[in-house]
Design an enzyme around this catalytic site. Structure first.
Site, PDB file in Angstrom:
ATOM      1  N   HIS A 206       0.810  -1.220   0.000  1.00 34.80           N
ATOM      2  CA  HIS A 206       0.000   0.000   0.000  1.00 34.80           C
ATOM      3  C   HIS A 206       0.843   1.268   0.000  1.00 34.80           C
ATOM      4  O   HIS A 206       0.366   2.328  -0.381  1.00 34.80           O
ATOM      5  CB  HIS A 206      -1.049  -0.027   1.126  1.00 34.80           C
ATOM      6  CG  HIS A 206      -0.525   0.312   2.483  1.00 34.80           C
ATOM      7  ND1 HIS A 206       0.091  -0.603   3.294  1.00 34.80           N
ATOM      8  CD2 HIS A 206      -0.541   1.468   3.186  1.00 34.80           C
ATOM      9  CE1 HIS A 206       0.430  -0.020   4.429  1.00 34.80           C
ATOM     10  NE2 HIS A 206       0.058   1.240   4.390  1.00 34.80           N
ATOM     11  N   HIS A 268       7.484  -2.225   2.500  1.00 30.55           N
ATOM     12  CA  HIS A 268       7.310  -0.781   2.344  1.00 30.55           C
ATOM     13  C   HIS A 268       8.638  -0.025   2.230  1.00 30.55           C
ATOM     14  O   HIS A 268       8.822   0.810   1.350  1.00 30.55           O
ATOM     15  CB  HIS A 268       6.532  -0.196   3.533  1.00 30.55           C
ATOM     16  CG  HIS A 268       5.264  -0.935   3.842  1.00 30.55           C
ATOM     17  ND1 HIS A 268       4.461  -1.482   2.874  1.00 30.55           N
ATOM     18  CD2 HIS A 268       4.642  -1.204   5.022  1.00 30.55           C
ATOM     19  CE1 HIS A 268       3.407  -2.052   3.447  1.00 30.55           C
ATOM     20  NE2 HIS A 268       3.503  -1.906   4.743  1.00 30.55           N
ATOM     21  N   LYS A 368       8.116   0.918  16.073  1.00 25.47           N
ATOM     22  CA  LYS A 368       6.837   1.218  16.722  1.00 25.47           C
ATOM     23  C   LYS A 368       7.135   1.872  18.071  1.00 25.47           C
ATOM     24  O   LYS A 368       8.220   1.726  18.612  1.00 25.47           O
ATOM     25  CB  LYS A 368       6.047  -0.073  16.932  1.00 25.47           C
ATOM     26  CG  LYS A 368       5.626  -0.707  15.587  1.00 25.47           C
ATOM     27  CD  LYS A 368       4.311  -1.421  15.695  1.00 25.47           C
ATOM     28  CE  LYS A 368       3.914  -2.102  14.411  1.00 25.47           C
ATOM     29  NZ  LYS A 368       3.103  -1.250  13.512  1.00 25.47           N
TER      30      LYS A 368
END
Ligand code: BG6
Length: 518
Positions: A206, A268, A368
């Site tokens: 994406h 990604h 994260k």
């Protein structure tokens, strides 16, 4: 669409007005994993956005496939609720939604059972006849990855991969993760290509659908001034960062197996890397763009297992504070082992062995529970060869840099030194800034909207090709091996809300550089 317009679209697809004249062919989109999170959070909102913009063919239908028994109407209700929660469905859009919802269907089968596919085929024929969608089929695999191969095989066993007539098409979108290492990715590629032809397969990442990522190509290749300095003569190094403030949320079970490397870097980040480093393609089309990306991947110097401690740093978040709130550590998350050594942060140093990039390191990091959500590509230029302004100490002068902000606060900035007004020759860095919000207004389309639309049009430029998934894994797998076998490589803790373990700073310090504070 006549041939002339088609050829304009192929040779100059960056002109959106030209592109928008083309509507996809009628088709039925079949979503496997229809009761899952991705369908309600991303896919349906993205497809409904196409309807909002008048970009869907009228003879269009979506067939949700999953095991849970549900009627068509219950599925429509469920998705209406999801659209309110995740897709910003307004009361004023009731008519548009009702029309869209008439094209939503649901088929309850177990997608791992070959015999159930006869029922699916029969229902698809009925729906196709009812909607007049002419036999074109788009399959979307949004199931757990363990079902990708069985579903593909089951589609093949009943001939659903074959277009009904030479004018028809059948395509398949496969979600990430595409394999968990080189051998599993190869096996999956082989299984998929046993049934489908490569031109039918759309491996989705994406990030490639994000406006700002596409703009990276426009920035580099539609402007004359940047490309001449985009090389080792002028660039000192490049930093690619994807930092998130969130933890693993409810996905502890999945994340334990994936870690930041499989979750973010292999796909990604490697795609951002390739778009930043690739040579200009001759044409903006699926083959040329993907060929150029592939050449970059092939030129990246593999990191050997025995060297992983020199080129990679792993971290795992410990309890800490993010955005003023106390948050627990990774080991306390649901579905995570108390002894877990899964990385939630990775910092890497890559080198590219080609003429353009020799000796220009690419530092890549993703984590994260960082202090700030930011994805950016920072290109750091070399300092001036001659130190002219002696009143300023040489090391106080800044490097020039170009920062491409992928998200949030999408834009591009150029940083350079400027004279501070006054009688003495003092300087400080200033920035020239382009912001999407102020230049174009409105909100940027979701990546899935663009990618699903492209697939309906048969344009695979923004999808990953099988060979590039393969080569990306061939770079990542030896690092994973080294992490398992190399005693010098450890997982370092970092408090949630910080920029990763201090060992990551060392990775840069050794080279006389430091991570940017985005
Ligand atoms: C997904 C990862 O692919 O990308 C998630 O599985 C991550 O862990 C997400 O949070 C990030 O995407 P975005 O678009 O929010 O940057």
């Amino acid at each position: 669409m006549n041939d002339f317009k088609e050829s304009v679209l192929q040779t100059n697809p960056l002109q959106e007005e030209v592109r928008m004249e083309k509507l996809p062919d009628p088709c039925v989109m079949v979503i496997f994993g229809a009761s899952g999170d991705l369908t309600k959070r991303k896919l349906i909102p993205a497809i409904f956005d196409l309807a909002r913009q008048g970009m869907l063919p009228s003879n269009f239908a979506i067939v949700g496939v999953a095991r849970t028994p549900m009627t068509h109407d219950a599925f429509r209700e469920y998705l209406a609720g999801a659209m309110k929660e995740f897709g910003g469905l307004q009361d004023s859009e009731t008519a548009l939604w009702d029309n869209f919802a008439r094209g939503l269907y649901y088929v309850a089968i177990d997608p791992s059972v070959a015999e159930h596919f006869a029922q699916l085929k029969k229902e698809l024929e009925t729906i196709d006849a009812e909607r007049g969608s002419s036999g074109n089929l788009l399959f979307y695999l949004s199931t757990p990855p363990s079902l990708y191969a069985p579903v593909t095989k089951n589609l093949g066993s009943i001939g659903l991969q074959r277009p009904r007539t030479p004018e028809n098409w059948v395509r398949i979108i496969i979600e990430k993760p595409f394999g968990i290492d080189l051998s599993s990715a190869r096996a999956l590629n082989a299984d998929v290509l046993e049934v489908f032809k490569e031109h039918q397969v759309y491996r989705i990442d994406h990030y490639l659908g994000k406006e700002t990522v596409q703009n990276l190509m426009v920035f580099r290749f539609a402007n004359g001034i940047f490309e001449p300095i985009w090389n080792r003569t002028y660039i000192d190094h490049i930093q690619i960062t994807a930092a998130e403030t969130v933890g693993v949320e409810s996905r502890g079970g999945y994340y334990e197996q994936a870690g930041a490397m499989r979750d973010m870097i292999q796909n990604h980040m490697m795609q951002l890397f390739a778009l930043t480093a690739m040579e200009p393609p001759v044409l903006f089309d699926a083959q040329q763009v993907r060929d150029e990306k592939q050449k970059v991947f092939q030129a990246i110097r593999p990191i050997k297992p025995e060297d992983v401690h020199k080129y990679s740093v792993r971290g795992q978040y410990a309890p800490g504070t993010v955005g003023g709130k106390s948050v627990s550590g990774y080991k306390e998350e649901k579905g995570v082992s108390k002894e877990s050594v899964t990385e939630t942060y990775v910092g890497l140093k890559f080198t590219i062995d080609n003429w353009r990039w020799a000796d220009v390191p690419f530092y890549v990091r993703s984590g994260k529970r960082m202090p700030k959500r930011v994805t950016e590509i920072a290109v750091q230029f070399k300092k001036t060869p001659h130190h002219l302004f002696r009143t300023m100490p040489a090391d106080s002068l800044d490097h020039n840099n170009i920062v491409i902000r992928i998200q949030p606060d999408e834009g591009i900035s150029l940083r350079f030194s400027s004279k501070i007004p006054g009688s003495s020759m003092r300087m400080r860095p200033v920035t020239m800034d382009f912001r999407y919000g102020s230049s174009f207004g409105g909100r940027l389309a979701d990546a899935y909207t663009r990618l699903i639309f492209d697939c309906m049009l048969g344009d695979a430029t923004l999808y990953a090709r099988g060979d590039s998934v393969d080569v990306a894994w061939s770079l990542i797998t030896p690092i994973h091996e080294g992490w398992k076998t190399n005693k010098n490589s450890k997982v370092y803790e970092y408090p949630a809300g910080t920029w990763g373990p201090k060992e990551a700073d060392q990775l840069m310090k050794t080279d006389g550089r430091q991570w940017r504070l985005p």
